[in-house]
Write a protein that holds these residues in place. Sequence first.
Motif, PDB file in Angstrom:
ATOM      1  N   TYR A 101       0.871  -1.180   0.000  1.00 52.18           N
ATOM      2  CA  TYR A 101       0.000   0.000   0.000  1.00 52.18           C
ATOM      3  C   TYR A 101       0.903   1.223   0.000  1.00 52.18           C
ATOM      4  O   TYR A 101       1.659   1.448   0.950  1.00 52.18           O
ATOM      5  N   TYR A 102       0.830   2.033  -1.051  1.00 49.99           N
ATOM      6  CA  TYR A 102       1.754   3.160  -1.133  1.00 49.99           C
ATOM      7  C   TYR A 102       1.324   4.172  -2.199  1.00 49.99           C
ATOM      8  O   TYR A 102       0.438   3.902  -3.018  1.00 49.99           O
ATOM      9  N   HIS A 200       4.957  15.277 -14.552  1.00 51.08           N
ATOM     10  CA  HIS A 200       4.835  14.749 -13.197  1.00 51.08           C
ATOM     11  C   HIS A 200       3.710  13.717 -13.155  1.00 51.08           C
ATOM     12  O   HIS A 200       2.609  13.955 -13.655  1.00 51.08           O
ATOM     13  N   ALA A 201       3.998  12.571 -12.553  1.00 50.00           N
ATOM     14  CA  ALA A 201       2.990  11.508 -12.459  1.00 50.00           C
ATOM     15  C   ALA A 201       3.014  10.871 -11.076  1.00 50.00           C
ATOM     16  O   ALA A 201       4.020  10.924 -10.367  1.00 50.00           O
ATOM     17  N   GLU A 202       1.889  10.273 -10.714  1.00 45.63           N
ATOM     18  CA  GLU A 202       1.762   9.602  -9.428  1.00 45.63           C
ATOM     19  C   GLU A 202       0.921   8.332  -9.604  1.00 45.63           C
ATOM     20  O   GLU A 202       0.128   8.226 -10.544  1.00 45.63           O
ATOM     21  N   ALA A 203       1.113   7.413  -8.679  1.00 46.06           N
ATOM     22  CA  ALA A 203       0.268   6.208  -8.630  1.00 46.06           C
ATOM     23  C   ALA A 203      -0.110   5.960  -7.181  1.00 46.06           C
ATOM     24  O   ALA A 203       0.756   6.001  -6.301  1.00 46.06           O
ATOM     25  N   ILE A 204      -1.375   5.733  -6.935  1.00 48.09           N
ATOM     26  CA  ILE A 204      -1.840   5.341  -5.610  1.00 48.09           C
ATOM     27  C   ILE A 204      -2.172   3.857  -5.688  1.00 48.09           C
ATOM     28  O   ILE A 204      -3.091   3.440  -6.400  1.00 48.09           O
ATOM     29  N   VAL A 205      -1.381   3.051  -4.992  1.00 47.26           N
ATOM     30  CA  VAL A 205      -1.489   1.598  -5.068  1.00 47.26           C
ATOM     31  C   VAL A 205      -1.973   1.061  -3.727  1.00 47.26           C
ATOM     32  O   VAL A 205      -1.316   1.249  -2.704  1.00 47.26           O
ATOM     33  N   LEU A 206      -3.118   0.422  -3.729  1.00 47.92           N
ATOM     34  CA  LEU A 206      -3.698  -0.108  -2.489  1.00 47.92           C
ATOM     35  C   LEU A 206      -3.704  -1.633  -2.519  1.00 47.92           C
ATOM     36  O   LEU A 206      -4.737  -2.280  -2.760  1.00 47.92           O
ATOM     37  N   GLY A 207      -2.528  -2.208  -2.310  1.00 48.28           N
ATOM     38  CA  GLY A 207      -2.391  -3.657  -2.262  1.00 48.28           C
ATOM     39  C   GLY A 207      -3.024  -4.314  -3.470  1.00 48.28           C
ATOM     40  O   GLY A 207      -2.763  -3.933  -4.610  1.00 48.28           O
ATOM     41  N   GLY A 208      -3.877  -5.320  -3.216  1.00 49.03           N
ATOM     42  CA  GLY A 208      -4.581  -5.984  -4.299  1.00 49.03           C
ATOM     43  C   GLY A 208      -5.956  -5.394  -4.563  1.00 49.03           C
ATOM     44  O   GLY A 208      -6.734  -5.941  -5.342  1.00 49.03           O
ATOM     45  N   GLU A 209      -6.249  -4.269  -3.907  1.00 48.75           N
ATOM     46  CA  GLU A 209      -7.568  -3.652  -4.054  1.00 48.75           C
ATOM     47  C   GLU A 209      -7.694  -2.832  -5.338  1.00 48.75           C
ATOM     48  O   GLU A 209      -8.589  -3.069  -6.154  1.00 48.75           O
ATOM     49  N   SER A 210      -6.816  -1.850  -5.508  1.00 45.03           N
ATOM     50  CA  SER A 210      -6.972  -0.936  -6.634  1.00 45.03           C
ATOM     51  C   SER A 210      -5.689  -0.164  -6.901  1.00 45.03           C
ATOM     52  O   SER A 210      -4.778  -0.125  -6.073  1.00 45.03           O
ATOM     53  N   VAL A 300      -3.323   3.679   5.389  1.00 43.81           N
ATOM     54  CA  VAL A 300      -4.533   3.035   4.886  1.00 43.81           C
ATOM     55  C   VAL A 300      -4.636   1.601   5.391  1.00 43.81           C
ATOM     56  O   VAL A 300      -5.703   1.121   5.758  1.00 43.81           O
ATOM     57  N   LYS A 301      -3.502   0.916   5.428  1.00 44.87           N
ATOM     58  CA  LYS A 301      -3.452  -0.479   5.844  1.00 44.87           C
ATOM     59  C   LYS A 301      -2.785  -0.583   7.210  1.00 44.87           C
ATOM     60  O   LYS A 301      -1.675  -0.106   7.416  1.00 44.87           O
TER      61      LYS A 301
END
Length: 309
Positions: A101-102, A200-210, A300-301
């Motif tokens: 989660y990051y 500039h770019a970003e990614a919000i990664v929530l484990g295996g959720e989304s 978040v986690k």
Amino acid sequence: MKNTKLNFYNYLLLLMFTVVVFSCKSNKEIVNKTANTEEWISLFNGKDLTGWDMKFTGEELNKNYKNTVVAEDNMIRIKYDEYKEFNDNFGHIYYNKPFSYYKLSFDYRFTGEQLKGGATSNHRNSGIMLHSQSAASNEFNQKFPVSVELQLLGGLEDKKARPTANVCTPGTVVVMGNKVNYKHCIPSSSKTYYGDQWVHAEAIVLGGESMVFIVENDTVLKFEKPQIGSLEKNKYYRGENWKNWGINKKAWSAKTGDVLKEGYIALQAESHPVDFKNLKVLDLCGCKDPKAKNFKSYYVKDKPKSCIY
């Protein structure tokens, strides 16, 4: 005298109530005064490639083929100065710690001309692989790691729309609209960025959720449940291109449908020079107990074992 005693008892009750209230408040008080301060992890020290592993197709682990990856001017640069021609020399450089989660933040730019021999589709084309397998687990001749690619594209001379921060899926598939989307590359809603400008770019990664992709503060793509793809074709799906990509069928076939919950972050080298800078991660997994010294409000986690009291 009676009124005096009554007032005294009322005073005691008020005092006790006040003590209880403040005591309860004290128990819930946030111990960490910097709970709202984001603690970003820099993935690049600005000087060298410490903390990164690399794997090129047909090369041993951590061989920097023809010095393709260079730490220079506070950037990680993908360069082809020592090449005569690109001969499927696909490469990836992996940060050596996995995340689950990051939030990932970075800037990138394409420079110069594409190396001779690179596929037309790889003109001003690169990417960052998310939830990737490790560098060490790649096959010797593997072209792409099993991962979810945040594909980076630049505008071309024809001026046709060419969005960036798309999702491509080597060995994987994703869910969109409650259905598995079998398309290998799914376009985002971003605008086209031309020339050698920084983006500039970003990614919000929530484990295996989304996962959510953001470009210049604009949310351009969302999807859910990234998972291992199938070896079998169906009416929607031609099957993963395992053989051409050099991915080991035997190793991955039993994992079909497994949701990817964590993995490595890797930068891609596939024939066009590209620069990366300001690479950093905000870990969203940690202690969520406000009474802990290392509590962070943005986690978040929950990771209870990490709590410090």
